[in-house]
Design an enzyme around this catalytic site. Structure first.
Site, PDB file in Angstrom:
ATOM      1  N   LYS A  73     -88.913  30.666 -24.311  1.00  0.00           N
ATOM      2  CA  LYS A  73     -89.806  29.989 -23.356  1.00  0.00           C
ATOM      3  C   LYS A  73     -91.101  30.752 -23.041  1.00  0.00           C
ATOM      4  O   LYS A  73     -92.122  30.141 -22.752  1.00  0.00           O
ATOM      5  CB  LYS A  73     -89.066  29.734 -22.032  1.00  0.00           C
ATOM      6  CG  LYS A  73     -88.047  28.611 -22.096  1.00  0.00           C
ATOM      7  CD  LYS A  73     -87.490  28.327 -20.704  1.00  0.00           C
ATOM      8  CE  LYS A  73     -86.343  27.351 -20.753  1.00  0.00           C
ATOM      9  NZ  LYS A  73     -85.865  26.973 -19.417  1.00  0.00           N
ATOM     10  N   ALA A 138     -85.727  29.633 -13.492  1.00  0.00           N
ATOM     11  CA  ALA A 138     -85.580  28.376 -12.738  1.00  0.00           C
ATOM     12  C   ALA A 138     -86.334  28.475 -11.407  1.00  0.00           C
ATOM     13  O   ALA A 138     -87.041  27.545 -11.009  1.00  0.00           O
ATOM     14  CB  ALA A 138     -84.102  28.077 -12.506  1.00  0.00           C
TER      15      ALA A 138
HETATM   16  P1  NDP Z   1     -82.501  34.001 -14.985  1.00  0.00           P
HETATM   17  O1  NDP Z   1     -81.579  34.905 -15.717  1.00  0.00           O
HETATM   18  O2  NDP Z   1     -83.942  33.985 -15.331  1.00  0.00           O
HETATM   19  O3  NDP Z   1     -82.387  34.323 -13.388  1.00  0.00           O
HETATM   20  C1  NDP Z   1     -81.152  34.405 -12.756  1.00  0.00           C
HETATM   21  C2  NDP Z   1     -81.360  34.614 -11.253  1.00  0.00           C
HETATM   22  O4  NDP Z   1     -80.087  34.557 -10.611  1.00  0.00           O
HETATM   23  C3  NDP Z   1     -81.967  35.945 -10.888  1.00  0.00           C
HETATM   24  O5  NDP Z   1     -82.814  35.780  -9.781  1.00  0.00           O
HETATM   25  C4  NDP Z   1     -80.736  36.782 -10.509  1.00  0.00           C
HETATM   26  O6  NDP Z   1     -81.022  37.800  -9.573  1.00  0.00           O
HETATM   27  C5  NDP Z   1     -79.896  35.742  -9.833  1.00  0.00           C
HETATM   28  N1  NDP Z   1     -78.456  36.049  -9.804  1.00  0.00           N
HETATM   29  C6  NDP Z   1     -77.560  35.943 -10.809  1.00  0.00           C
HETATM   30  N2  NDP Z   1     -76.334  36.290 -10.390  1.00  0.00           N
HETATM   31  C7  NDP Z   1     -76.447  36.624  -9.080  1.00  0.00           C
HETATM   32  C8  NDP Z   1     -75.534  37.069  -8.076  1.00  0.00           C
HETATM   33  N3  NDP Z   1     -74.237  37.244  -8.346  1.00  0.00           N
HETATM   34  N4  NDP Z   1     -75.997  37.309  -6.829  1.00  0.00           N
HETATM   35  C9  NDP Z   1     -77.312  37.124  -6.541  1.00  0.00           C
HETATM   36  N5  NDP Z   1     -78.227  36.706  -7.449  1.00  0.00           N
HETATM   37  C10 NDP Z   1     -77.807  36.455  -8.692  1.00  0.00           C
HETATM   38  O7  NDP Z   1     -81.872  32.552 -15.127  1.00  0.00           O
HETATM   39  P2  NDP Z   1     -82.609  31.133 -14.950  1.00  0.00           P
HETATM   40  O8  NDP Z   1     -83.463  31.190 -13.747  1.00  0.00           O
HETATM   41  O9  NDP Z   1     -83.203  30.709 -16.241  1.00  0.00           O
HETATM   42  O10 NDP Z   1     -81.365  30.181 -14.680  1.00  0.00           O
HETATM   43  C11 NDP Z   1     -80.650  30.218 -13.458  1.00  0.00           C
HETATM   44  C12 NDP Z   1     -79.712  29.028 -13.404  1.00  0.00           C
HETATM   45  O11 NDP Z   1     -80.490  27.845 -13.373  1.00  0.00           O
HETATM   46  C13 NDP Z   1     -78.786  28.901 -14.617  1.00  0.00           C
HETATM   47  O12 NDP Z   1     -77.471  28.707 -14.153  1.00  0.00           O
HETATM   48  C14 NDP Z   1     -79.271  27.650 -15.338  1.00  0.00           C
HETATM   49  O13 NDP Z   1     -78.190  26.903 -15.844  1.00  0.00           O
HETATM   50  C15 NDP Z   1     -79.913  26.882 -14.208  1.00  0.00           C
HETATM   51  N6  NDP Z   1     -80.981  25.990 -14.661  1.00  0.00           N
HETATM   52  C16 NDP Z   1     -80.858  24.659 -14.371  1.00  0.00           C
HETATM   53  C17 NDP Z   1     -81.821  23.795 -14.761  1.00  0.00           C
HETATM   54  C18 NDP Z   1     -81.631  22.345 -14.453  1.00  0.00           C
HETATM   55  O14 NDP Z   1     -82.414  21.541 -14.962  1.00  0.00           O
HETATM   56  N7  NDP Z   1     -80.659  21.975 -13.645  1.00  0.00           N
HETATM   57  C19 NDP Z   1     -83.051  24.221 -15.470  1.00  0.00           C
HETATM   58  C20 NDP Z   1     -83.106  25.649 -15.689  1.00  0.00           C
HETATM   59  C21 NDP Z   1     -82.090  26.481 -15.306  1.00  0.00           C
HETATM   60  P3  NDP Z   1     -81.590  39.265 -10.018  1.00  0.00           P
HETATM   61  O15 NDP Z   1     -83.030  39.078 -10.348  1.00  0.00           O
HETATM   62  O16 NDP Z   1     -81.400  40.068  -8.784  1.00  0.00           O
HETATM   63  O17 NDP Z   1     -80.749  39.700 -11.191  1.00  0.00           O
END
Ligand code: NDP
Length: 288
Positions: A73, A138
């Site tokens: 992306k 996201a």
């Molecule tokens: P990224 O890996 O870019 O970001 C993940 C985020 O989640 C980070 O901010 C991370 O925090 C946080 N995180 C993960 N685990 C934990 C936890 N246990 N406690 C606190 N914070 C946590 O992923 P994306 O943003 O690309 O995707 C995130 C979700 O969004 C996915 O599950 C994906 O399926 C969903 N999604 C849904 C879409 C839709 O159309 N419905 C479209 C795009 C994504 P940190 O920075 O601190 O690690």
């Protein structure tokens, strides 16, 4: 009499690595079938080192467009001719379309979220106070679209401070919205006056369905709209807890379908059959 023969389909699809578990084909093919369109959606594994060649292949093979998923992306930006302003701000493109031999980049993730917010929850983002959990891809897409749509204030709650602060700086320097960072090393309480709360982390995604974000759920009030990006299962513990407190809820399946519906319209020029697409995904995920 023989009907006119046409063995050629219009091509779209997704480039990713790994990509085999990406379910987008299910909803897009269901939509093509419903509207009797001779389009095919292909799930294509493209290794990171082959992205440039694959992008050239879009033009060479006359594709109408392509979706990008992990890990392409961000990297894809340098191979495109025109990038939409919001996608430029996010620094990520998830949808390419071809027009007059040029490659155009869009990001439909945040737009899909806004479409759900407006059409399903009846909430207009203008002047709203928003809290977003997470600062990844996201969260970036959602907050940029909310800010461009006139949200007044956005609080980014994230474990990793650097990532959170970067998103806050991006919003503050490029939009009229005010953004601030809140650390997330203990249970987070939702501030009074919050209109919209979004879980934009991966917490609760299948198969980890028993995990939920560490917030004080009693600080969710009935007037709030609470949204989750998790598409599978759409009914997360996070949303269940919000429902118990009387909040309006929006699931991530709607967002996923809507971002695909926006891509469908870009590629085919036709309104997407959103319900057909949603039902196809529900069936695929085994949701009743
Ligand atoms: P990224 O890996 O870019 O970001 C993940 C985020 O989640 C980070 O901010 C991370 O925090 C946080 N995180 C993960 N685990 C934990 C936890 N246990 N406690 C606190 N914070 C946590 O992923 P994306 O943003 O690309 O995707 C995130 C979700 O969004 C996915 O599950 C994906 O399926 C969903 N999604 C849904 C879409 C839709 O159309 N419905 C479209 C795009 C994504 P940190 O920075 O601190 O690690």
């Amino acid at each position: 009499m023989m009907s006119e023969r046409n063995y050629k389909s219009e091509l779209v699809g997704v480039f990713g690595c790994p990509v085999a578990e990406n379910p987008t084909i299910v909803m897009q093919e269901a939509a093509f079938k419903a509207l009797n369109l001779n389009f095919r959606y292909l799930t294509i594994e493209v290794r990171p080192q082959d992205l440039e060649t694959a992008i050239k292949g879009i033009l060479a093979c006359n594709f109408k467009g392509i979706n990008l998923t992990i890990p392409h992306k961000v990297e894809v930006l340098k191979y495109l001719d025109v990038i939409a302003d919001d996608a430029k701000l996010m620094g990520a493109v998830n949808t390419i379309y071809v027009k007059n031999g040029s490659l155009y980049g869009e990001n439909t993730d945040g737009k899909g979220f806004l479409m759900s917010l407006r059409n399903e929850a009846n909430v207009e983002p203008k002047h709203k106070k928003v809290v977003v959990l997470g600062a990844g891809g996201a969260a970036r897409a959602i907050t940029v679209e909310l800010a461009l749509a006139g949200a007044e204030h956005i609080t980014i709650v994230n474990r990793d401070e650097k990532r959170g602060q970067e998103l806050v700086a991006l919003l503050n320097s490029n939009t009229d919205c005010t953004a601030k960072y809140a650390s997330w090393h203990e249970t987070f309480s939702i501030p009074e006056g919050t209109d919209v709360l979004v879980n934009a982390t991966s917490i609760g995604l299948y198969p980890n369905v028993s995990s939920k974000a560490d917030i004080d759920y009693d600080t969710i009030k009935p007037g709030m709209t609470v949204c989750d990006v998790i598409p599978n299962p759409p009914s997360t513990l996070f949303l269940e807890e919000a429902k118990k407190r009387g909040a309006k809820t929006l699931d991530g399946l709607g967002m996923l379908v809507n971002q695909g519906a926006i891509g469908f319209k870009i590629w085919t020029g036709m309104e997407a059959p959103v319900e057909v697409m949603k039902n196809a995904l529900r069936q695929e995920f085994g949701i009743k």
